[in-house]
Design a protein around this motif. Structure first.
Motif, PDB file in Angstrom:
ATOM      1  N   GLN A  37      -0.970 -94.017 -25.953  1.00 11.17           N
ATOM      2  CA  GLN A  37      -1.063 -92.621 -24.840  1.00 11.17           C
ATOM      3  C   GLN A  37       0.527 -91.912 -26.153  1.00 11.17           C
ATOM      4  O   GLN A  37       0.867 -90.828 -26.092  1.00 11.17           O
ATOM      5  CB  GLN A  37      -0.720 -92.015 -23.720  1.00 11.17           C
ATOM      6  N   PHE A  38       1.411 -92.492 -25.851  1.00 14.34           N
ATOM      7  CA  PHE A  38       2.592 -91.684 -26.335  1.00 14.34           C
ATOM      8  C   PHE A  38       2.886 -93.278 -28.121  1.00 14.34           C
ATOM      9  O   PHE A  38       3.725 -92.187 -28.919  1.00 14.34           O
ATOM     10  CB  PHE A  38       4.080 -92.408 -25.815  1.00 14.34           C
ATOM     11  N   GLY A  39       3.475 -94.049 -27.337  1.00  9.92           N
ATOM     12  CA  GLY A  39       3.626 -94.767 -29.012  1.00  9.92           C
ATOM     13  C   GLY A  39       5.366 -94.656 -29.085  1.00  9.92           C
ATOM     14  O   GLY A  39       6.175 -94.467 -28.862  1.00  9.92           O
ATOM     15  N   ILE A  40       5.225 -94.897 -30.815  1.00 10.90           N
ATOM     16  CA  ILE A  40       6.346 -95.030 -31.287  1.00 10.90           C
ATOM     17  C   ILE A  40       7.173 -93.521 -31.359  1.00 10.90           C
ATOM     18  O   ILE A  40       7.917 -93.250 -30.319  1.00 10.90           O
ATOM     19  CB  ILE A  40       6.694 -95.230 -33.058  1.00 10.90           C
ATOM     20  N   LYS A  41       6.144 -91.967 -31.448  1.00  6.66           N
ATOM     21  CA  LYS A  41       6.442 -90.930 -32.147  1.00  6.66           C
ATOM     22  C   LYS A  41       7.215 -90.754 -30.186  1.00  6.66           C
ATOM     23  O   LYS A  41       7.590 -89.928 -29.827  1.00  6.66           O
ATOM     24  CB  LYS A  41       5.132 -89.771 -32.226  1.00  6.66           C
ATOM     25  N   GLY A  42       6.123 -90.868 -29.216  1.00  9.04           N
ATOM     26  CA  GLY A  42       6.165 -90.170 -28.281  1.00  9.04           C
ATOM     27  C   GLY A  42       7.670 -90.930 -27.282  1.00  9.04           C
ATOM     28  O   GLY A  42       7.919 -89.632 -26.561  1.00  9.04           O
ATOM     29  N   SER A  43       7.611 -92.145 -27.627  1.00 12.91           N
ATOM     30  CA  SER A  43       8.897 -92.989 -26.895  1.00 12.91           C
ATOM     31  C   SER A  43       9.746 -91.979 -27.460  1.00 12.91           C
ATOM     32  O   SER A  43      10.645 -92.039 -26.827  1.00 12.91           O
ATOM     33  CB  SER A  43       8.830 -94.231 -27.651  1.00 12.91           C
ATOM     34  N   ARG A  44      10.109 -91.536 -29.230  1.00 10.36           N
ATOM     35  CA  ARG A  44      11.336 -90.366 -29.375  1.00 10.36           C
ATOM     36  C   ARG A  44      11.553 -89.715 -28.519  1.00 10.36           C
ATOM     37  O   ARG A  44      12.437 -89.237 -28.243  1.00 10.36           O
ATOM     38  CB  ARG A  44      10.741 -90.910 -30.828  1.00 10.36           C
ATOM     39  N   GLN A  45       9.920 -88.901 -28.580  1.00  6.08           N
ATOM     40  CA  GLN A  45      10.222 -87.479 -27.775  1.00  6.08           C
ATOM     41  C   GLN A  45      10.623 -87.824 -26.206  1.00  6.08           C
ATOM     42  O   GLN A  45      11.169 -87.034 -26.128  1.00  6.08           O
ATOM     43  CB  GLN A  45       8.956 -87.062 -27.771  1.00  6.08           C
ATOM     44  N   LEU A  46      10.524 -88.688 -25.509  1.00  4.16           N
ATOM     45  CA  LEU A  46      10.369 -88.584 -24.539  1.00  4.16           C
ATOM     46  C   LEU A  46      12.251 -89.249 -24.160  1.00  4.16           C
ATOM     47  O   LEU A  46      12.860 -88.908 -23.086  1.00  4.16           O
ATOM     48  CB  LEU A  46       9.959 -90.163 -23.523  1.00  4.16           C
ATOM     49  N   THR A  47      13.124 -90.235 -25.088  1.00  2.92           N
ATOM     50  CA  THR A  47      13.999 -90.925 -25.100  1.00  2.92           C
ATOM     51  C   THR A  47      14.948 -89.549 -25.760  1.00  2.92           C
ATOM     52  O   THR A  47      16.199 -89.714 -25.282  1.00  2.92           O
ATOM     53  CB  THR A  47      13.987 -91.945 -25.389  1.00  2.92           C
ATOM     54  N   GLY A  48      14.430 -88.285 -26.478  1.00  5.42           N
ATOM     55  CA  GLY A  48      15.266 -87.687 -27.348  1.00  5.42           C
ATOM     56  C   GLY A  48      16.129 -88.325 -28.516  1.00  5.42           C
ATOM     57  O   GLY A  48      16.846 -88.350 -28.861  1.00  5.42           O
ATOM     58  N   VAL A  49      15.481 -89.803 -28.211  1.00  2.00           N
ATOM     59  CA  VAL A  49      15.966 -90.796 -30.196  1.00  2.00           C
ATOM     60  C   VAL A  49      14.954 -90.624 -31.076  1.00  2.00           C
ATOM     61  O   VAL A  49      14.381 -90.494 -30.912  1.00  2.00           O
ATOM     62  CB  VAL A  49      16.746 -91.803 -29.499  1.00  2.00           C
TER      63      VAL A  49
END
Length: 415
Positions: free
Chosen positions: A130-142
């Protein structure tokens, strides 16, 4: 990639004839049995019979992988067997039953290992991350560079209030992501609900003060899907955005149940995979194993790291990194690789150079942060400095000359 069949690669070992054994597996796992039967017509075989499509001989072994009364040599080969999509469909339970489960029971095998599973486009029906690489970056702000992560230490034993104090320290140290240890779910000294209520105010307070919301992954796993979903919902209600999932413990059905209903980023811990893979002549390669979990919805995948504290050699980690970042059907089904297990800044340069010089990863330090001689803040700083050195093609020793945090880490942990 075939559009009408599922191709499974097995590493077979036998004191007998490889070709005959491969044909037997194809027959037994599809339309055949131990003897000819009237109903196995040409039409039935055309519809559902598995076929051997490729045999690649390997060097024989003098000793069997499974104890055997024979004397060898034991013949070995990589064998590709093609199963018609009509016979398996797109159900994971059917796939595991037909192409994997029964194969290990075949008489005459002294070794069998599932090396890869090549799935047709019809299998893109599964939800994937649902999130993957791109979503993980967005959620962490990194949005650039590695996501720097840590974990509660000690792994077990802290009361909710004590865990919250550790979380506060890690947030102030500058990490992007924190997780429960995979062993921590809802023990009597730290009931799940109490832990969520103690930790989330710390995460929110740090966000209010700094503008940065540290991603915290709670261990929501349970063999009871209803309990797991109650844990999931509690995290959502308190503003959390991630969960640790012990994928082998909850099983394929539990993961499918969770993914359909989840609003959290799912961080997979693969404990138990070692049962499947530590013997080189038995079990399953990570390449095959991880495809199923990614299709089921894993967003972040722990895969150990360079010079890990566990048994896995560096070459296996590098292959695992490649596996989780190689698309099955599209780039969106890749999982964020989580580099972990005894990591500190000392492995950063080698990790970077051996994984395609990418920064799309999470780098998780437990003892490498908590155990830094100058404290956790310096532990985080040392890891960031090490990754800056990797990106800039600077040696750790050169970087350490002007960065005391990295210098202290090298002095403590470098061999």
């Amino acid at each position: 990639m075939s559009t009408t069949s599922i191709n499974v690669t097995y590493r077979l070992e036998t004191s007998g004839n490889i070709e005959a054994l491969a044909a037997k597996i194809a027959s037994d796992q599809s339309t055949g049995t131990f003897t000819a039967v009237p109903g196995e017509t040409a039409e039935v075989q055309a519809r559902c019979a598995a076929t051997v499509v490729k045999i690649t001989p390997l060097a024989p072994s003098d000793t069997p992988s499974i104890p055997d009364a024979g004397t060898g040599p034991y013949n070995r080969a990589d064998v590709v067997i093609s199963y018609p999509l009509d016979a398996v469909g797109t159900d994971i339970a059917a796939l595991m039953t037909i192409t994997i489960g029964g194969v290990f029971a075949v008489r005459g095998l002294t070794g069998v290992r599932v090396m890869d599973i090549d799935l047709p486009d019809a299998w893109a029906c599964h939800p994937g991350p649902q999130f993957g690489i791109k979503g993980s970056r967005q959620l962490t702000g990194v949005m650039q560079g590695p996501i720097i992560a840590s974990i509660i230490k000690p792994s077990l034993g802290l009361l909710p209030s004590e865990a919250a104090a550790v979380i506060k320290q890690l947030c102030e140290a500058g990490v992007d992501f924190i997780k429960d240890d995979e062993k921590l779910m809802s023990p009597s000294y730290s009931p799940f609900e109490e832990r969520v209520k103690a930790i989330m105010p710390v995460i929110k307070d740090h966000e209010q003060k700094t503008g940065k919301k540290v991603m915290y992954a709670f261990g929501i796993s349970s063999a009871d899907p209803d309990v797991m979903m109650r844990n999931h919902d509690l995290v959502m209600e308190h503003g959390g955005n991630a969960a640790v999932i012990n994928i082998n413990s909850i099983g394929y059905g539990g993961m499918a149940f969770l993914r359909k209903r989840s609003g959290l980023c799912l961080h997979a811990h693969r404990n138990g995979w070692d049962i499947l893979t530590r013997h080189p002549g038995l079990g399953m390669e990570f390449r095959a194993y991880q495809k199923i979990w990614r299709l089921l919805g894993v967003d972040q995948f722990q895969i150990n790291g360079i010079r890990a504290k566990y048994w896995e050699p560096d070459e296996s980690f590098v292959k695992s990194f490649t596996d989780v970042t190689t698309p099955i059907f599209s780039q969106d089904d890749c999982a964020l690789p989580v580099v972990c297990s005894g990591q500190w800044g000392g492995q950063a340069v080698e990790t970077y150079n051996r994984t395609g010089r990418t920064l799309d990863l999470m780098y998780l330090g437990g003892g490498g942060i908590h155990g830094h001689p100058m404290g956790a803040t310096s532990g985080v700083a040392a890891i960031r400095q090490a990754w800056d050195a990797a990106r800039d093609d600077v040696s750790l020793e050169a970087k350490a000359k002007s960065h005391p945090e990295l210098a202290a880490a090298l002095a403590k942990w470098q061999d």
